[in-house]
Enzyme design. Structure first.
Site, short mmCIF file in Angstrom:
data_model
loop_
_atom_site.label_atom_id
_atom_site.label_comp_id
_atom_site.label_asym_id
_atom_site.label_seq_id
_atom_site.Cartn_x
_atom_site.Cartn_y
_atom_site.Cartn_z
N THR A 110 -18.70 -56.19 -44.55
CA THR A 110 -17.85 -56.23 -45.75
C THR A 110 -16.45 -55.71 -45.42
O THR A 110 -16.32 -54.67 -44.76
CB THR A 110 -18.50 -55.39 -46.85
OG1 THR A 110 -19.77 -55.95 -47.14
CG2 THR A 110 -17.63 -55.37 -48.11
N ASN A 164 0.35 -46.15 -24.18
CA ASN A 164 0.30 -45.09 -25.19
C ASN A 164 0.70 -43.72 -24.66
O ASN A 164 0.96 -42.82 -25.44
CB ASN A 164 -1.11 -45.02 -25.79
CG ASN A 164 -2.19 -45.06 -24.73
OD1 ASN A 164 -2.29 -46.00 -23.95
ND2 ASN A 164 -2.99 -44.00 -24.67
N CYS A 219 -6.99 -39.56 -26.82
CA CYS A 219 -8.28 -40.21 -26.68
C CYS A 219 -9.11 -39.59 -25.57
O CYS A 219 -10.32 -39.70 -25.55
CB CYS A 219 -8.09 -41.70 -26.41
SG CYS A 219 -6.78 -42.41 -27.40
N SER A 246 -3.57 -52.19 -34.27
CA SER A 246 -4.11 -51.04 -34.99
C SER A 246 -3.12 -50.61 -36.05
O SER A 246 -1.95 -50.36 -35.76
CB SER A 246 -4.35 -49.89 -34.01
OG SER A 246 -4.84 -48.76 -34.70
N ALA A 247 -3.58 -50.48 -37.32
CA ALA A 247 -2.66 -50.16 -38.42
C ALA A 247 -2.13 -48.73 -38.32
O ALA A 247 -0.97 -48.47 -38.66
CB ALA A 247 -3.37 -50.37 -39.76
N ALA A 301 -7.95 -50.94 -32.90
CA ALA A 301 -7.71 -51.54 -31.58
C ALA A 301 -8.86 -51.29 -30.60
O ALA A 301 -9.09 -52.10 -29.71
CB ALA A 301 -6.40 -51.03 -31.00
N THR A 302 -9.59 -50.19 -30.76
CA THR A 302 -10.75 -49.97 -29.88
C THR A 302 -11.75 -51.10 -30.05
O THR A 302 -12.22 -51.70 -29.07
CB THR A 302 -11.42 -48.61 -30.20
OG1 THR A 302 -10.48 -47.57 -29.96
CG2 THR A 302 -12.66 -48.40 -29.35
N GLN A 309 0.37 -50.13 -29.49
CA GLN A 309 1.56 -49.26 -29.57
C GLN A 309 2.84 -50.02 -29.91
O GLN A 309 3.71 -49.49 -30.59
CB GLN A 309 1.76 -48.53 -28.24
CG GLN A 309 0.75 -47.42 -27.99
CD GLN A 309 0.90 -46.24 -28.94
OE1 GLN A 309 1.94 -46.01 -29.54
NE2 GLN A 309 -0.17 -45.47 -29.07
C1 LIG Z 1 -4.49 -46.05 -30.26
C2 LIG Z 1 -4.71 -47.09 -29.24
C3 LIG Z 1 -5.93 -47.78 -29.16
C4 LIG Z 1 -7.09 -47.45 -30.07
O1 LIG Z 1 -6.80 -47.84 -31.38
P1 LIG Z 1 -7.71 -47.38 -32.60
O2 LIG Z 1 -7.25 -48.23 -33.73
O3 LIG Z 1 -7.42 -45.93 -32.81
O4 LIG Z 1 -9.12 -47.64 -32.22
C5 LIG Z 1 -6.07 -48.75 -28.20
N1 LIG Z 1 -5.06 -49.06 -27.37
C6 LIG Z 1 -3.88 -48.43 -27.42
C7 LIG Z 1 -2.79 -48.82 -26.48
C8 LIG Z 1 -3.66 -47.42 -28.35
O5 LIG Z 1 -2.49 -46.78 -28.38
#
Ligand SMILES: *Cc1c(COP(=O)(O)O)cnc(C)c1O
Length: 393
Positions: A247, A158, A333, A206-207, A78-79, A186
Protein backbone atom coordinates in the site's frame (compact mmCIF):
# COMPACT_ATOMS: atom_id res chain seq x y z
CA UNK A 1 36.50 37.95 13.88
CA UNK A 2 33.21 39.35 15.08
CA UNK A 3 30.38 36.90 14.79
CA UNK A 4 26.71 37.71 15.20
CA UNK A 5 24.65 35.50 17.49
CA UNK A 6 23.32 32.42 15.73
CA UNK A 7 20.76 29.87 16.76
CA UNK A 8 22.40 26.67 18.03
CA UNK A 9 22.98 23.84 17.45
CA UNK A 10 23.93 24.56 13.84
CA UNK A 11 23.00 21.82 11.40
CA UNK A 12 25.78 21.11 8.91
CA UNK A 13 25.01 17.47 8.19
CA UNK A 14 22.66 17.74 5.19
CA UNK A 15 24.10 14.63 3.51
CA UNK A 16 22.74 12.37 6.24
CA UNK A 17 19.31 13.97 6.07
CA UNK A 18 17.64 17.33 5.42
CA UNK A 19 14.89 19.10 7.35
CA UNK A 20 11.43 18.86 5.80
CA UNK A 21 10.66 22.10 3.96
CA UNK A 22 7.65 23.80 5.66
CA UNK A 23 5.87 23.91 2.27
CA UNK A 24 6.29 20.14 1.99
CA UNK A 25 4.91 19.55 5.48
CA UNK A 26 1.89 21.76 4.83
CA UNK A 27 1.01 19.80 1.69
CA UNK A 28 1.31 16.49 3.53
CA UNK A 29 -0.85 17.26 6.56
CA UNK A 30 -4.34 16.74 5.03
CA UNK A 31 -3.27 13.24 4.00
CA UNK A 32 -2.78 12.32 7.67
CA UNK A 33 -6.30 13.62 8.35
CA UNK A 34 -9.45 13.62 6.26
CA UNK A 35 -7.70 12.51 3.05
CA UNK A 36 -6.70 9.11 4.40
CA UNK A 37 -7.80 6.92 1.49
CA UNK A 38 -5.89 3.99 0.00
CA UNK A 39 -4.67 4.95 -3.48
CA UNK A 40 -5.51 1.43 -4.67
CA UNK A 41 -9.20 1.66 -3.64
CA UNK A 42 -11.13 1.95 -6.89
CA UNK A 43 -14.68 1.92 -5.53
CA UNK A 44 -15.06 5.27 -3.72
CA UNK A 45 -13.96 8.89 -3.58
CA UNK A 46 -11.51 8.34 -0.69
CA UNK A 47 -9.45 6.11 -2.94
CA UNK A 48 -9.82 8.33 -6.00
CA UNK A 49 -8.63 11.38 -4.04
CA UNK A 50 -5.54 9.52 -2.81
CA UNK A 51 -4.81 8.16 -6.28
CA UNK A 52 -5.09 11.63 -7.80
CA UNK A 53 -2.60 13.00 -5.25
CA UNK A 54 -0.18 10.12 -5.90
CA UNK A 55 -0.36 10.63 -9.67
CA UNK A 56 0.32 14.38 -9.32
CA UNK A 57 3.37 13.54 -7.18
CA UNK A 58 4.50 10.95 -9.73
CA UNK A 59 4.35 13.60 -12.46
CA UNK A 60 6.36 16.02 -10.33
CA UNK A 61 9.12 13.47 -9.62
CA UNK A 62 9.17 12.45 -13.31
CA UNK A 63 9.41 16.07 -14.48
CA UNK A 64 12.47 16.75 -12.36
CA UNK A 65 14.14 13.61 -13.75
CA UNK A 66 13.16 14.15 -17.39
CA UNK A 67 11.23 10.86 -17.24
CA UNK A 68 7.69 9.73 -18.03
CA UNK A 69 5.40 9.38 -14.97
CA UNK A 70 4.88 5.64 -15.53
CA UNK A 71 8.65 5.13 -15.26
CA UNK A 72 8.61 6.23 -11.58
CA UNK A 73 8.25 3.41 -9.03
CA UNK A 74 7.74 4.62 -5.46
CA UNK A 75 9.82 2.80 -2.83
CA UNK A 76 10.77 3.38 0.81
CA UNK A 77 13.95 5.23 -0.19
CA UNK A 78 17.23 4.96 -2.03
CA UNK A 79 18.38 1.88 -0.09
CA UNK A 80 15.39 -0.06 -1.36
CA UNK A 81 15.74 1.43 -4.84
CA UNK A 82 19.40 0.40 -5.04
CA UNK A 83 18.50 -3.14 -3.96
CA UNK A 84 15.57 -3.36 -6.37
CA UNK A 85 17.61 -2.04 -9.29
CA UNK A 86 20.67 -4.23 -8.81
CA UNK A 87 19.06 -7.47 -7.64
CA UNK A 88 16.09 -6.96 -9.96
CA UNK A 89 18.20 -6.51 -13.11
CA UNK A 90 20.55 -9.37 -12.30
CA UNK A 91 17.65 -11.71 -11.53
CA UNK A 92 15.68 -10.80 -14.65
CA UNK A 93 18.78 -11.13 -16.83
CA UNK A 94 19.78 -14.59 -15.63
CA UNK A 95 20.70 -16.60 -18.70
CA UNK A 96 21.75 -13.47 -20.61
CA UNK A 97 24.57 -12.41 -18.35
CA UNK A 98 25.95 -12.66 -14.88
CA UNK A 99 28.38 -9.76 -14.43
CA UNK A 100 27.92 -6.37 -12.76
CA UNK A 101 30.34 -3.42 -12.69
CA UNK A 102 30.38 -0.86 -9.91
CA UNK A 103 32.77 1.47 -8.10
CA UNK A 104 34.61 1.35 -4.74
CA UNK A 105 33.14 4.64 -3.44
CA UNK A 106 29.49 3.66 -3.89
CA UNK A 107 26.98 3.78 -1.03
CA UNK A 108 26.82 0.56 1.00
CA UNK A 109 23.31 -0.07 -0.30
CA UNK A 110 24.94 -0.67 -3.70
CA UNK A 111 28.13 -2.40 -2.53
CA UNK A 112 26.32 -4.76 -0.15
CA UNK A 113 23.67 -5.62 -2.75
CA UNK A 114 26.50 -6.52 -5.14
CA UNK A 115 28.24 -8.59 -2.43
CA UNK A 116 24.98 -10.41 -1.79
CA UNK A 117 24.73 -11.29 -5.49
CA UNK A 118 28.36 -12.47 -5.54
CA UNK A 119 27.52 -15.00 -2.80
CA UNK A 120 24.82 -16.30 -5.11
CA UNK A 121 27.24 -16.80 -7.97
CA UNK A 122 27.17 -13.45 -9.80
CA UNK A 123 30.46 -11.92 -10.91
CA UNK A 124 31.36 -8.36 -10.00
CA UNK A 125 34.04 -5.85 -10.94
CA UNK A 126 34.53 -3.05 -8.40
CA UNK A 127 36.43 -0.23 -10.08
CA UNK A 128 38.84 2.04 -8.20
CA UNK A 129 38.71 5.80 -8.66
CA UNK A 130 41.35 8.45 -9.14
CA UNK A 131 42.67 10.04 -5.95
CA UNK A 132 40.12 12.84 -6.37
CA UNK A 133 37.25 10.34 -6.30
CA UNK A 134 36.44 10.49 -10.01
CA UNK A 135 35.99 7.37 -12.10
CA UNK A 136 38.12 6.95 -15.20
CA UNK A 137 35.66 6.28 -18.04
CA UNK A 138 38.37 4.27 -19.86
CA UNK A 139 38.55 1.84 -16.94
CA UNK A 140 34.80 1.34 -17.17
CA UNK A 141 35.04 0.69 -20.89
CA UNK A 142 37.63 -2.02 -20.23
CA UNK A 143 35.60 -3.61 -17.43
CA UNK A 144 32.49 -4.23 -19.54
CA UNK A 145 32.48 -7.83 -20.86
CA UNK A 146 30.14 -9.84 -23.06
CA UNK A 147 28.40 -11.20 -19.95
CA UNK A 148 27.97 -7.77 -18.30
CA UNK A 149 24.33 -6.86 -17.60
CA UNK A 150 24.59 -3.79 -15.43
CA UNK A 151 26.83 -0.86 -14.52
CA UNK A 152 26.04 0.93 -11.25
CA UNK A 153 27.80 4.28 -10.75
CA UNK A 154 26.48 6.96 -8.44
CA UNK A 155 25.86 10.61 -9.28
CA UNK A 156 27.15 12.53 -6.21
CA UNK A 157 28.98 10.82 -3.39
CA UNK A 158 27.42 11.16 0.06
CA UNK A 159 30.72 11.66 1.86
CA UNK A 160 33.02 13.63 -0.41
CA UNK A 161 30.34 15.13 -2.68
CA UNK A 162 32.26 14.19 -5.83
CA UNK A 163 30.02 14.22 -8.91
CA UNK A 164 30.81 11.51 -11.47
CA UNK A 165 30.83 12.16 -15.24
CA UNK A 166 27.40 10.54 -15.45
CA UNK A 167 26.65 11.52 -19.04
CA UNK A 168 29.91 10.03 -20.32
CA UNK A 169 29.36 6.86 -18.28
CA UNK A 170 25.81 6.59 -19.61
CA UNK A 171 27.01 6.97 -23.19
CA UNK A 172 29.51 4.14 -22.73
CA UNK A 173 26.83 1.85 -21.27
CA UNK A 174 24.40 2.65 -24.08
CA UNK A 175 27.07 2.01 -26.71
CA UNK A 176 27.96 -1.35 -25.12
CA UNK A 177 24.36 -2.40 -24.61
CA UNK A 178 24.42 -2.71 -20.81
CA UNK A 179 22.01 -1.11 -18.36
CA UNK A 180 23.18 1.95 -16.42
CA UNK A 181 21.93 2.32 -12.84
CA UNK A 182 22.71 5.61 -11.07
CA UNK A 183 22.27 6.23 -7.34
CA UNK A 184 21.29 9.90 -7.46
CA UNK A 185 20.10 10.21 -3.84
CA UNK A 186 22.48 13.10 -3.12
CA UNK A 187 22.41 15.03 -6.37
CA UNK A 188 18.74 14.81 -7.34
CA UNK A 189 17.06 18.17 -6.76
CA UNK A 190 20.37 19.90 -6.22
CA UNK A 191 21.94 19.61 -9.67
CA UNK A 192 20.31 19.02 -13.06
CA UNK A 193 19.96 15.31 -13.91
CA UNK A 194 18.12 14.18 -17.02
CA UNK A 195 17.63 10.48 -17.66
CA UNK A 196 17.49 11.05 -21.45
CA UNK A 197 20.53 13.30 -21.87
CA UNK A 198 22.48 11.29 -19.29
CA UNK A 199 21.48 7.87 -20.76
CA UNK A 200 20.33 6.57 -17.37
CA UNK A 201 18.22 3.37 -17.36
CA UNK A 202 17.58 3.07 -13.62
CA UNK A 203 17.95 5.82 -11.00
CA UNK A 204 17.60 5.70 -7.21
CA UNK A 205 16.05 8.68 -5.42
CA UNK A 206 15.37 9.58 -1.80
CA UNK A 207 13.00 12.32 -0.58
CA UNK A 208 14.70 13.00 2.76
CA UNK A 209 17.92 14.11 1.05
CA UNK A 210 16.01 16.90 -0.72
CA UNK A 211 13.78 18.44 1.99
CA UNK A 212 11.07 15.79 1.77
CA UNK A 213 10.07 13.21 4.39
CA UNK A 214 12.01 10.09 5.39
CA UNK A 215 10.97 6.62 4.30
CA UNK A 216 9.97 7.53 0.75
CA UNK A 217 11.91 7.45 -2.48
CA UNK A 218 11.67 6.15 -5.99
CA UNK A 219 13.33 4.05 -8.61
CA UNK A 220 13.22 5.38 -12.15
CA UNK A 221 12.90 2.39 -14.52
CA UNK A 222 13.27 3.09 -18.25
CA UNK A 223 10.33 1.76 -20.28
CA UNK A 224 11.58 2.29 -23.81
CA UNK A 225 14.86 2.62 -25.69
CA UNK A 226 15.70 0.16 -24.03
CA UNK A 227 12.91 -1.26 -21.87
CA UNK A 228 14.56 -2.45 -18.65
CA UNK A 229 13.85 -6.04 -17.64
CA UNK A 230 13.44 -5.92 -13.88
CA UNK A 231 12.35 -8.63 -11.42
CA UNK A 232 10.28 -7.38 -8.47
CA UNK A 233 11.86 -8.01 -5.07
CA UNK A 234 8.58 -7.65 -3.14
CA UNK A 235 5.67 -9.92 -3.96
CA UNK A 236 2.09 -8.98 -3.26
CA UNK A 237 -0.77 -6.94 -4.66
CA UNK A 238 1.08 -5.81 -7.77
CA UNK A 239 1.26 -2.09 -6.96
CA UNK A 240 3.62 0.18 -8.91
CA UNK A 241 3.29 -1.74 -12.20
CA UNK A 242 4.10 -4.93 -10.31
CA UNK A 243 7.61 -3.71 -9.43
CA UNK A 244 6.86 -2.92 -5.81
CA UNK A 245 3.86 -4.33 -4.02
CA UNK A 246 2.56 -2.69 -0.86
CA UNK A 247 0.00 0.00 0.00
CA UNK A 248 1.37 3.37 -1.02
CA UNK A 249 2.51 5.85 1.65
CA UNK A 250 0.30 8.63 0.32
CA UNK A 251 1.30 11.51 2.67
CA UNK A 252 5.00 10.86 2.09
CA UNK A 253 4.52 10.55 -1.67
CA UNK A 254 2.65 13.88 -1.71
CA UNK A 255 5.55 15.44 0.22
CA UNK A 256 8.13 13.96 -2.15
CA UNK A 257 6.22 15.43 -5.10
CA UNK A 258 6.15 18.91 -3.59
CA UNK A 259 9.85 18.65 -2.72
CA UNK A 260 10.54 17.93 -6.40
CA UNK A 261 8.38 20.83 -7.59
CA UNK A 262 10.21 23.22 -5.26
CA UNK A 263 13.62 21.87 -6.34
CA UNK A 264 12.72 22.35 -9.98
CA UNK A 265 11.96 26.04 -9.42
CA UNK A 266 14.71 26.87 -6.94
CA UNK A 267 17.58 24.50 -7.70
CA UNK A 268 19.76 26.87 -9.72
CA UNK A 269 19.54 29.74 -7.26
CA UNK A 270 19.98 27.45 -4.27
CA UNK A 271 23.05 25.75 -5.76
CA UNK A 272 24.68 29.13 -6.37
CA UNK A 273 23.94 30.23 -2.80
CA UNK A 274 25.09 27.04 -1.02
CA UNK A 275 28.12 26.79 -3.31
CA UNK A 276 29.18 30.33 -2.41
CA UNK A 277 28.72 29.60 1.32
CA UNK A 278 30.78 26.42 0.99
CA UNK A 279 33.57 28.33 -0.77
CA UNK A 280 33.46 30.95 1.99
CA UNK A 281 33.79 28.23 4.62
CA UNK A 282 36.81 26.69 2.90
CA UNK A 283 38.42 30.10 2.37
CA UNK A 284 38.09 30.89 6.08
CA UNK A 285 39.55 27.53 7.12
CA UNK A 286 42.45 27.80 4.68
CA UNK A 287 43.22 31.39 5.67
CA UNK A 288 43.42 30.57 9.37
CA UNK A 289 44.98 27.08 9.41
CA UNK A 290 48.01 25.35 7.93
CA UNK A 291 47.55 21.98 6.34
CA UNK A 292 43.89 21.83 5.34
CA UNK A 293 43.39 19.01 2.83
CA UNK A 294 40.26 18.86 0.71
CA UNK A 295 39.12 15.27 0.12
CA UNK A 296 37.75 14.69 -3.36
CA UNK A 297 37.77 16.87 -6.45
CA UNK A 298 37.73 20.59 -5.68
CA UNK A 299 35.69 21.42 -8.75
CA UNK A 300 33.42 18.46 -9.50
CA UNK A 301 31.40 18.31 -6.30
CA UNK A 302 27.99 19.03 -4.84
CA UNK A 303 27.54 22.73 -4.07
CA UNK A 304 26.78 22.12 -0.37
CA UNK A 305 29.59 19.66 0.30
CA UNK A 306 32.99 20.19 1.85
CA UNK A 307 35.02 17.23 3.09
CA UNK A 308 38.32 18.29 4.64
CA UNK A 309 41.06 16.71 6.71
CA UNK A 310 43.03 18.53 9.38
CA UNK A 311 46.08 16.27 9.69
CA UNK A 312 47.18 15.86 13.30
CA UNK A 313 43.60 16.12 14.59
CA UNK A 314 41.34 13.08 14.98
CA UNK A 315 37.99 13.78 13.31
CA UNK A 316 36.14 12.25 16.27
CA UNK A 317 37.98 14.44 18.78
CA UNK A 318 37.23 17.51 16.71
CA UNK A 319 33.52 16.71 16.62
CA UNK A 320 33.47 16.08 20.38
CA UNK A 321 34.93 19.51 20.99
CA UNK A 322 32.25 21.14 18.82
CA UNK A 323 28.99 20.08 20.51
CA UNK A 324 27.01 22.99 19.12
CA UNK A 325 27.74 22.13 15.48
CA UNK A 326 26.16 19.04 13.90
CA UNK A 327 28.87 17.52 11.71
CA UNK A 328 29.96 14.09 10.63
CA UNK A 329 33.28 12.36 10.13
CA UNK A 330 31.96 10.18 7.33
CA UNK A 331 28.76 8.52 6.38
CA UNK A 332 26.13 8.12 9.08
CA UNK A 333 25.16 4.84 7.45
CA UNK A 334 28.32 3.18 8.69
CA UNK A 335 28.67 5.17 11.88
CA UNK A 336 27.85 2.09 13.98
CA UNK A 337 31.36 0.90 13.20
CA UNK A 338 34.58 2.72 14.07
CA UNK A 339 36.17 1.64 10.80
CA UNK A 340 37.49 4.48 8.70
CA UNK A 341 35.26 5.40 5.79
CA UNK A 342 35.46 3.01 2.85
CA UNK A 343 35.22 6.03 0.55
CA UNK A 344 38.33 7.76 1.91
CA UNK A 345 40.12 4.40 1.96
CA UNK A 346 39.28 3.93 -1.71
CA UNK A 347 40.76 7.35 -2.49
CA UNK A 348 44.06 6.22 -0.97
CA UNK A 349 44.68 9.49 0.87
CA UNK A 350 46.52 7.72 3.69
CA UNK A 351 45.54 6.86 7.28
CA UNK A 352 46.00 10.35 8.76
CA UNK A 353 43.76 12.03 6.27
CA UNK A 354 41.20 9.26 6.71
CA UNK A 355 41.17 9.71 10.49
CA UNK A 356 41.07 13.49 10.42
CA UNK A 357 38.33 13.92 7.82
CA UNK A 358 35.26 16.01 8.62
CA UNK A 359 32.25 16.39 6.38
CA UNK A 360 30.43 19.72 6.18
CA UNK A 361 27.01 19.47 4.55
CA UNK A 362 25.36 22.83 3.87
CA UNK A 363 21.73 23.14 2.89
CA UNK A 364 18.72 25.24 1.94
CA UNK A 365 18.41 26.97 5.31
CA UNK A 366 22.12 27.42 6.12
CA UNK A 367 23.01 31.09 6.65
CA UNK A 368 26.20 33.09 6.22
CA UNK A 369 26.21 33.81 9.97
CA UNK A 370 26.11 30.10 10.71
CA UNK A 371 29.04 29.47 8.37
CA UNK A 372 31.15 32.27 9.86
CA UNK A 373 30.40 31.03 13.35
CA UNK A 374 31.15 27.40 12.47
CA UNK A 375 34.40 28.33 10.71
CA UNK A 376 35.59 30.32 13.74
CA UNK A 377 34.77 27.47 16.15
CA UNK A 378 36.44 24.85 13.93
CA UNK A 379 39.60 26.95 13.58
CA UNK A 380 39.76 27.43 17.34
CA UNK A 381 39.24 23.72 18.03
CA UNK A 382 41.79 22.55 15.44
CA UNK A 383 44.43 24.92 16.84
CA UNK A 384 43.78 23.70 20.36
CA UNK A 385 43.89 20.01 19.45
CA UNK A 386 47.05 20.45 17.39
CA UNK A 387 48.71 22.31 20.23
CA UNK A 388 47.79 19.50 22.64
CA UNK A 389 49.11 16.88 20.27
CA UNK A 390 52.50 18.58 19.96
CA UNK A 391 52.71 19.09 23.70
CA UNK A 392 52.70 22.85 23.39
CA UNK A 393 49.33 23.23 25.04
C1 LIG B 1 21.14 8.47 1.79
C2 LIG B 1 21.66 7.70 0.65
C3 LIG B 1 21.15 6.42 0.36
C4 LIG B 1 20.10 5.76 1.22
O1 LIG B 1 18.88 6.43 1.08
P1 LIG B 1 17.66 6.13 2.07
O2 LIG B 1 16.51 6.80 1.41
O3 LIG B 1 18.04 6.76 3.37
O4 LIG B 1 17.51 4.66 2.15
C5 LIG B 1 21.65 5.76 -0.73
N1 LIG B 1 22.60 6.31 -1.51
C6 LIG B 1 23.10 7.53 -1.27
C7 LIG B 1 24.14 8.10 -2.17
C8 LIG B 1 22.66 8.26 -0.18
O5 LIG B 1 23.18 9.46 0.08
Amino acid sequence: MEVRAVHKPIYLDHHSTTPVDPRVLEAMLPFFGSKFGNAASRTHSFGWEAEKAVELARRRVAELAGAAPREIVFTSGATESDNLAIKGVMEAGRGKGNHVVTMATEHLAVLDAVRHLEKQGCRATILPTYKDGLLDPASLREAIRPDTLLVSVMHANNEIGVVQPVREIGAICRERGVYFHCDAAQGFGKMPIDVEADHIDLMSLSAHKMYGPKGIGALYVRRRGPRVALAAQMDGGGHESGFRSGTLNVPAIVGFGVACAIARREMAEEAARTGALRDRLLAQLEAALDDVAVNGSRTRRLPGNLNVSFPGVEGDSLLLSLPEIALSTGSACSSASVEPSHVLKALGVGPWRERSAVRFGLGRFTTGEEIDYAAARVVEAVRKLRALATGAG
